[in-house]
Design a protein around this motif. Sequence first.
Motif, PDB file in Angstrom:
ATOM      1  N   TYR A  28     -65.204   9.428 -34.812  1.00 41.03           N
ATOM      2  CA  TYR A  28     -64.320   8.269 -34.726  1.00 41.03           C
ATOM      3  C   TYR A  28     -63.127   8.398 -35.678  1.00 41.03           C
ATOM      4  N   SER A  29     -63.346   8.986 -36.834  1.00 44.22           N
ATOM      5  CA  SER A  29     -62.275   9.100 -37.828  1.00 44.22           C
ATOM      6  C   SER A  29     -61.183  10.072 -37.411  1.00 44.22           C
ATOM      7  N   SER A  32     -57.219   8.732 -32.543  1.00 41.21           N
ATOM      8  CA  SER A  32     -56.159   7.735 -32.689  1.00 41.21           C
ATOM      9  C   SER A  32     -56.691   6.369 -32.268  1.00 41.21           C
ATOM     10  N   ASP A  33     -55.933   5.337 -32.563  1.00 44.85           N
ATOM     11  CA  ASP A  33     -56.376   3.981 -32.231  1.00 44.85           C
ATOM     12  C   ASP A  33     -56.554   3.794 -30.725  1.00 44.85           C
ATOM     13  N   LEU A  36     -59.717   5.736 -29.699  1.00 44.64           N
ATOM     14  CA  LEU A  36     -60.889   5.083 -30.286  1.00 44.64           C
ATOM     15  C   LEU A  36     -61.310   3.875 -29.468  1.00 44.64           C
ATOM     16  N   ALA A  37     -60.348   3.134 -28.949  1.00 47.93           N
ATOM     17  CA  ALA A  37     -60.670   1.970 -28.128  1.00 47.93           C
ATOM     18  C   ALA A  37     -61.356   2.376 -26.824  1.00 47.93           C
TER      19      ALA A  37
END
Length: 235
Positions: A28-29, A32-33, A36-37
Motif C-alpha cells: 500500500y505504501s 499512488s492515491d 490505492l483507492a
Amino acid sequence: MEPTHLKKSDPKFTAWSKLDALILQWIYSTLSDVLLARVLDTDITARAASLKIQEIFVNNKHARAVTLETKFINTTLNSCSSFDDYCQTLMDIAEQLRDVDQLVNDSRLVIQMVRGLPIEYDTIAAIINQNKPTWEVARSMIEDEESRISARSNNSRDTVLLHSTTPAQTDSTRSPYPNGYRGRNYDPAKAVRGRGSYRQGGRQGGNNRTPSSTGGRGPSSWNRGLGSNSWGAHY
C-alpha cells in the motif's frame, strides 16, 4: 501464499497473518492515491492485492502507455510550480513508462526537458542540444540559467522602481517670471494687471527714449505682454 490448510485458531495462522499484514502495508505504501483507492480492501491478502495490481498494469498496458506518453510530451515548465517540480514530474512519468515496457533513456529525458522550456531559455536549450550532456549536467545548466534570468529580472525591476520614485519638478521650483525673464525692476503682480513697466538700463545713454521719439508709443518689444498701450504715464 494463503495458508488454506491452516485454521484461524492455529498458532501458525496467527504468525502468518501478522507477516501478511506487514507485506500488505508495504504494498500500500508504494501505491499512488488513485491506485490505492482501487486496491484497498478490508479482507484482502498481500497476494490478492499483488494480483489485482498486476491486472491493472498488465492488462491495460497499451492504453496506459499511450496515456503516459501523451502526458510526458505535454509536460512543460510553465505547467509546473517550479523547475524542481518540472524535473521530478518528468522523472516520475518516465518511471511509469518503464513499468509498461516503454523505456525512457537518459538522452530522451534530456530532450523532453529542453522541449518544455519557455522561450527565454532558448540560448541554453541550443547549447544543451548541441553538447548532449547527461540529465544531471543539463539540469544544472538550466538551473544556472534560471538564476541568471531571475537576477536580471530583479535588476530591471529595481531600475524601474528607482525611476518611478524620482520626484518630479513642482510648481514651487519653477520660475515665477514669464518666459524666464528676470529684469531688475520687473514686478510680476503689475505685469498680470497690465500696469507693469520694463526699465532696462534706466535713463542712461541711448536706452533713454521719450514718447515723442517713438511717436507716442513704446517699442513693441517693451509693450509685449504688459496689457497696456500707454507706457508714458508709468515710465
